[in-house]
Design a protein around this motif. Sequence first.
Motif, PDB file in Angstrom:
ATOM      1  N   ASP A  44      -7.042  -6.565  -7.398  1.00  0.00           N
ATOM      2  CA  ASP A  44      -6.598  -7.948  -7.192  1.00  0.00           C
ATOM      3  C   ASP A  44      -6.899  -8.401  -5.770  1.00  0.00           C
ATOM      4  N   VAL A  45      -7.115  -7.446  -4.881  1.00  0.00           N
ATOM      5  CA  VAL A  45      -7.300  -7.762  -3.459  1.00  0.00           C
ATOM      6  C   VAL A  45      -8.610  -7.150  -2.981  1.00  0.00           C
ATOM      7  N   HIS A  46      -9.212  -7.793  -1.980  1.00  0.00           N
ATOM      8  CA  HIS A  46     -10.595  -7.473  -1.643  1.00  0.00           C
ATOM      9  C   HIS A  46     -10.789  -7.509  -0.130  1.00  0.00           C
ATOM     10  N   TYR A  89       7.277   7.626   4.833  1.00  0.00           N
ATOM     11  CA  TYR A  89       8.279   6.898   5.623  1.00  0.00           C
ATOM     12  C   TYR A  89       9.598   6.650   4.897  1.00  0.00           C
ATOM     13  N   ILE A  90       9.795   7.296   3.768  1.00  0.00           N
ATOM     14  CA  ILE A  90      11.051   7.048   3.043  1.00  0.00           C
ATOM     15  C   ILE A  90      11.804   8.364   2.836  1.00  0.00           C
ATOM     16  N   SER A  91      13.069   8.222   2.458  1.00  0.00           N
ATOM     17  CA  SER A  91      13.918   9.420   2.295  1.00  0.00           C
ATOM     18  C   SER A  91      13.636  10.101   0.951  1.00  0.00           C
ATOM     19  N   ASN A  93       4.530 -12.186   1.135  1.00  0.00           N
ATOM     20  CA  ASN A  93       5.019 -10.908   1.624  1.00  0.00           C
ATOM     21  C   ASN A  93       4.256 -10.423   2.867  1.00  0.00           C
ATOM     22  N   GLY A  94       2.970 -10.060   2.663  1.00  0.00           N
ATOM     23  CA  GLY A  94       2.201  -9.427   3.734  1.00  0.00           C
ATOM     24  C   GLY A  94       2.004 -10.368   4.919  1.00  0.00           C
ATOM     25  N   ILE A  95       2.282  -9.884   6.123  1.00  0.00           N
ATOM     26  CA  ILE A  95       2.063 -10.720   7.301  1.00  0.00           C
ATOM     27  C   ILE A  95       0.863 -10.223   8.111  1.00  0.00           C
ATOM     28  N   THR A 132       0.886   0.021  -0.370  1.00  0.00           N
ATOM     29  CA  THR A 132       1.249   0.093   1.055  1.00  0.00           C
ATOM     30  C   THR A 132       0.885  -1.232   1.729  1.00  0.00           C
ATOM     31  N   PRO A 133       1.432  -1.488   2.904  1.00  0.00           N
ATOM     32  CA  PRO A 133       0.938  -2.642   3.657  1.00  0.00           C
ATOM     33  C   PRO A 133      -0.451  -2.326   4.230  1.00  0.00           C
ATOM     34  N   ARG A 134      -1.164  -3.354   4.704  1.00  0.00           N
ATOM     35  CA  ARG A 134      -2.430  -3.090   5.408  1.00  0.00           C
ATOM     36  C   ARG A 134      -2.095  -2.918   6.885  1.00  0.00           C
ATOM     37  N   ARG A 188       9.041  -1.735  -2.119  1.00  0.00           N
ATOM     38  CA  ARG A 188       9.564  -2.682  -3.128  1.00  0.00           C
ATOM     39  C   ARG A 188       8.723  -2.644  -4.395  1.00  0.00           C
ATOM     40  N   ILE A 189       7.416  -2.876  -4.251  1.00  0.00           N
ATOM     41  CA  ILE A 189       6.565  -3.017  -5.441  1.00  0.00           C
ATOM     42  C   ILE A 189       6.302  -1.643  -6.071  1.00  0.00           C
ATOM     43  N   GLY A 190       6.008  -0.659  -5.236  1.00  0.00           N
ATOM     44  CA  GLY A 190       5.744   0.690  -5.760  1.00  0.00           C
ATOM     45  C   GLY A 190       6.910   1.200  -6.592  1.00  0.00           C
ATOM     46  N   HIS A 214      -6.784 -12.287  -6.148  1.00  0.00           N
ATOM     47  CA  HIS A 214      -5.522 -12.192  -5.401  1.00  0.00           C
ATOM     48  C   HIS A 214      -4.433 -13.063  -6.056  1.00  0.00           C
ATOM     49  N   ILE A 215      -4.173 -12.737  -7.325  1.00  0.00           N
ATOM     50  CA  ILE A 215      -3.200 -13.542  -8.079  1.00  0.00           C
ATOM     51  C   ILE A 215      -1.891 -12.787  -8.339  1.00  0.00           C
ATOM     52  N   GLY A 216      -1.668 -11.725  -7.574  1.00  0.00           N
ATOM     53  CA  GLY A 216      -0.448 -10.928  -7.785  1.00  0.00           C
ATOM     54  C   GLY A 216       0.813 -11.774  -7.765  1.00  0.00           C
ATOM     55  N   ALA A 217       0.836 -12.784  -6.904  1.00  0.00           N
ATOM     56  CA  ALA A 217       2.054 -13.597  -6.763  1.00  0.00           C
ATOM     57  C   ALA A 217       1.934 -14.928  -7.490  1.00  0.00           C
ATOM     58  N   THR A 218       0.865 -15.077  -8.258  1.00  0.00           N
ATOM     59  CA  THR A 218       0.631 -16.375  -8.890  1.00  0.00           C
ATOM     60  C   THR A 218       1.326 -16.447 -10.250  1.00  0.00           C
ATOM     61  N   THR A 235      -3.193  -0.366  10.617  1.00  0.00           N
ATOM     62  CA  THR A 235      -4.303   0.415  11.177  1.00  0.00           C
ATOM     63  C   THR A 235      -4.372   1.783  10.493  1.00  0.00           C
ATOM     64  N   GLU A 236      -3.215   2.264  10.022  1.00  0.00           N
ATOM     65  CA  GLU A 236      -3.176   3.579   9.379  1.00  0.00           C
ATOM     66  C   GLU A 236      -3.714   3.529   7.945  1.00  0.00           C
ATOM     67  N   THR A 237      -3.494   2.408   7.260  1.00  0.00           N
ATOM     68  CA  THR A 237      -3.877   2.381   5.837  1.00  0.00           C
ATOM     69  C   THR A 237      -5.262   1.777   5.584  1.00  0.00           C
ATOM     70  N   ALA A 270       4.571  10.386  -6.163  1.00  0.00           N
ATOM     71  CA  ALA A 270       4.393   9.354  -5.139  1.00  0.00           C
ATOM     72  C   ALA A 270       4.197   9.989  -3.768  1.00  0.00           C
ATOM     73  N   TYR A 271       3.425   9.263  -2.957  1.00  0.00           N
ATOM     74  CA  TYR A 271       3.234   9.668  -1.554  1.00  0.00           C
ATOM     75  C   TYR A 271       3.689   8.515  -0.670  1.00  0.00           C
ATOM     76  N   ASP A 272       4.647   8.783   0.182  1.00  0.00           N
ATOM     77  CA  ASP A 272       5.138   7.782   1.138  1.00  0.00           C
ATOM     78  C   ASP A 272       5.860   8.535   2.237  1.00  0.00           C
ATOM     79  N   ALA A 323      -3.499  -3.627  -5.889  1.00  0.00           N
ATOM     80  CA  ALA A 323      -2.953  -4.991  -5.844  1.00  0.00           C
ATOM     81  C   ALA A 323      -2.145  -5.132  -4.553  1.00  0.00           C
ATOM     82  N   ALA A 324      -2.523  -4.318  -3.537  1.00  0.00           N
ATOM     83  CA  ALA A 324      -1.784  -4.378  -2.261  1.00  0.00           C
ATOM     84  C   ALA A 324      -2.578  -5.216  -1.261  1.00  0.00           C
ATOM     85  N   ARG A 325      -3.600  -4.633  -0.679  1.00  0.00           N
ATOM     86  CA  ARG A 325      -4.427  -5.365   0.272  1.00  0.00           C
ATOM     87  C   ARG A 325      -5.853  -4.834   0.238  1.00  0.00           C
TER      88      ARG A 325
HETATM   89  P1  NAD Z   1       7.061  -2.535   1.207  1.00  0.00           P
HETATM   90  O1  NAD Z   1       7.052  -2.648   2.680  1.00  0.00           O
HETATM   91  O2  NAD Z   1       8.339  -2.783   0.476  1.00  0.00           O
HETATM   92  O3  NAD Z   1       6.547  -1.081   0.780  1.00  0.00           O
HETATM   93  C1  NAD Z   1       5.438  -0.483   1.346  1.00  0.00           C
HETATM   94  C2  NAD Z   1       5.656   1.012   1.321  1.00  0.00           C
HETATM   95  O4  NAD Z   1       4.463   1.624   1.816  1.00  0.00           O
HETATM   96  C3  NAD Z   1       6.800   1.466   2.223  1.00  0.00           C
HETATM   97  O5  NAD Z   1       7.720   2.258   1.506  1.00  0.00           O
HETATM   98  C4  NAD Z   1       6.112   2.262   3.316  1.00  0.00           C
HETATM   99  O6  NAD Z   1       6.886   3.364   3.780  1.00  0.00           O
HETATM  100  C5  NAD Z   1       4.861   2.735   2.613  1.00  0.00           C
HETATM  101  N1  NAD Z   1       3.776   3.111   3.514  1.00  0.00           N
HETATM  102  C6  NAD Z   1       3.443   2.558   4.715  1.00  0.00           C
HETATM  103  N2  NAD Z   1       2.400   3.207   5.247  1.00  0.00           N
HETATM  104  C7  NAD Z   1       2.071   4.193   4.365  1.00  0.00           C
HETATM  105  C8  NAD Z   1       1.091   5.199   4.364  1.00  0.00           C
HETATM  106  N3  NAD Z   1       0.222   5.328   5.378  1.00  0.00           N
HETATM  107  N4  NAD Z   1       1.025   6.031   3.307  1.00  0.00           N
HETATM  108  C9  NAD Z   1       1.891   5.907   2.261  1.00  0.00           C
HETATM  109  N5  NAD Z   1       2.872   4.975   2.224  1.00  0.00           N
HETATM  110  C10 NAD Z   1       2.952   4.131   3.263  1.00  0.00           C
HETATM  111  O7  NAD Z   1       5.905  -3.485   0.670  1.00  0.00           O
HETATM  112  P2  NAD Z   1       5.824  -4.155  -0.766  1.00  0.00           P
HETATM  113  O8  NAD Z   1       6.629  -5.388  -0.770  1.00  0.00           O
HETATM  114  O9  NAD Z   1       6.048  -3.131  -1.794  1.00  0.00           O
HETATM  115  O10 NAD Z   1       4.271  -4.600  -0.750  1.00  0.00           O
HETATM  116  C11 NAD Z   1       3.253  -3.637  -0.906  1.00  0.00           C
HETATM  117  C12 NAD Z   1       1.889  -4.270  -0.697  1.00  0.00           C
HETATM  118  O11 NAD Z   1       1.666  -5.268  -1.679  1.00  0.00           O
HETATM  119  C13 NAD Z   1       1.686  -4.973   0.642  1.00  0.00           C
HETATM  120  O12 NAD Z   1       0.396  -4.709   1.103  1.00  0.00           O
HETATM  121  C14 NAD Z   1       1.803  -6.457   0.302  1.00  0.00           C
HETATM  122  O13 NAD Z   1       1.133  -7.259   1.222  1.00  0.00           O
HETATM  123  C15 NAD Z   1       1.140  -6.445  -1.055  1.00  0.00           C
HETATM  124  N6  NAD Z   1       1.416  -7.588  -1.927  1.00  0.00           N
HETATM  125  C16 NAD Z   1       0.378  -8.058  -2.662  1.00  0.00           C
HETATM  126  C17 NAD Z   1       0.594  -9.104  -3.524  1.00  0.00           C
HETATM  127  C18 NAD Z   1      -0.542  -9.661  -4.326  1.00  0.00           C
HETATM  128  O14 NAD Z   1      -0.570 -10.857  -4.555  1.00  0.00           O
HETATM  129  N7  NAD Z   1      -1.477  -8.860  -4.780  1.00  0.00           N
HETATM  130  C19 NAD Z   1       1.873  -9.668  -3.654  1.00  0.00           C
HETATM  131  C20 NAD Z   1       2.911  -9.138  -2.900  1.00  0.00           C
HETATM  132  C21 NAD Z   1       2.666  -8.083  -2.030  1.00  0.00           C
END
Ligand code: NAD
Length: 325
Positions: free
Chosen positions: A270-272, A186-188, A87-89, A217-219, A164-166, A293-297, A221-223, A182-184, A244-246
Motif C-alpha cells: 500500500d506504501v511506496h 521496544y515492547i514488553s 498517524n505517521g509524522i 513499524t514507523p519509518r 497499534r496496527i500490528g 496508500h489507501i490504508g486510512a481511506t 533511520t533504523e527501519t 512477532a519482532y519488536d 502497509a506501513a511506510r
Molecule cells: P505504533 O507506533 O503504534 O507501532 C509501531 C511499532 O513498531 C512499535 O511497537 C515499535 O516498538 C515498533 N518498532 C519500531 N522500530 C522497530 C524496529 N526497528 N523493529 C521492529 N519494531 C519496531 O505505530 P502504528 O500506529 O501501529 O503504525 C504502524 C505504521 O503504519 C507506521 O509506519 C504508520 O505510519 C503506518 N500507517 C500506515 C497507514 C496507511 O495508510 N497505509 C495508516 C496508518 C498508519
Amino acid sequence: MNPEYQVQNGGIDMEKKRVLITETINKEGIDLLEKYFDVDIKKNISKEELAEVIEGYDALIVRSNPYIDEEVLQNAGRLQIIGRAGNGIDNIKLEPATKKGIIVANTPDSNSMSACELAIGLMLSQARNIAQADIHLKNGGWSRDKFMGSELYGKTLGIIGLGRIGSLVAKRMAAFDMKIVAYDPYISDERFERFGAVKKDSLRELLQEADFITIHTPRTTETIGMIGDDEISMMKQGVRIVNAARGGIIDERALYRGLTSGKIASAGLDVHEKEPFGDNPLLTLPNVIVTPHIGATTHEAQKNVGVCIAEQVIKALNGEIVPNA
Ligand code: NAD
Ligand code: MLT
C-alpha cells in the motif's frame, strides 16, 4: 473551548485565526474548524508555494504531503501548530518546528483499524490471487488453474512491529488459526503475550520462520531499508509479504529481485518509496498487488481523523494542552 477566545476586547471579534489545509480532510472536521477560524483549503500545494503562503497562517493541517522542513517553515512566523491528519509524522521534520515553538500533533489511533484491515486484505488477496483473477475475468478469461492459491490456516504470520496496527492484525489473524510470531525490540514481554504472539528476539528468527510477513513499524533511520537482499535471503522460499506501513522500509530493488527469483511468492504494497508512484518496475510483476496508500481511506477513519485533528488545532490555538503533541 474557552468562550473568551473569539469574543474579546469588549465583545468585538478580534481578527480570526487562519488555518490552512493541504489535503482532503472530512467535512465534519472542516465544519468544526470553520466555527472558530478562517479556513483555506489548498490541495496539492507544492513545497515552494507552501513556503510562500505559510506566513499568513496560525495552523497548518497536512496528510502525507508535502514534506515539511526548515525551508517550508522559514517564514512561519505566526504558525502555532502543524496537525498531521493521520498517524505517521515522518513527512514533518520535527527539529525546525520545535525550534520555532510550533506544536506538531497527529491522530495516531484514528485510522489504525482501517490500516489493519487493508493489510489483512492485501494478505488474503495475495494468498488467493484475487486482484489478478479479477483482471483475468474482466479481460474475458476463465482459467481456474492459473490461480492456485494457498490457505492462511495453519501458516505462520510474522509481524514486524507489534504496536497499534500490528497488534490489531495479530488479534484478527489468530482467528484464522495462524501461528503469530512477532519482532519488536521496544515492547514488553507482556505485550507479546497479550496479543498471542510468540516473541522473536531477532529479525532473523522471524524471517526464517514466517510464511507471511507483515510490516507495521514507523519509518525511522533504523527501519529504512530494514528488509533488503540479506533479509530476503533469510526468508522461507515462497514467502508472501505485506507492507502497509511506510515505503522504503522494504528496499524496492531487493524486493524486485526477490519476486523475480521466485524466493518471494508475492507482495502486497500500500506504501511506496516514491509517492505518487510513477514509473516503477514492481508494476510490471504479476505477483505484486499495489494500492495507492489507501490504508486510512475509509469513511470511518477519515471521519475520526478529520474531527480529531480539528479538535487538536482548536485546542492549540486556544492555548490548551494538545493530547497527541
Ligand atoms: P505504533 O507506533 O503504534 O507501532 C509501531 C511499532 O513498531 C512499535 O511497537 C515499535 O516498538 C515498533 N518498532 C519500531 N522500530 C522497530 C524496529 N526497528 N523493529 C521492529 N519494531 C519496531 O505505530 P502504528 O500506529 O501501529 O503504525 C504502524 C505504521 O503504519 C507506521 O509506519 C504508520 O505510519 C503506518 N500507517 C500506515 C497507514 C496507511 O495508510 N497505509 C495508516 C496508518 C498508519
Ligand atoms: C497515516 O500515517 O495516517 C497514513 O499513512 C494514512 C494517511 O496518511 O492518510
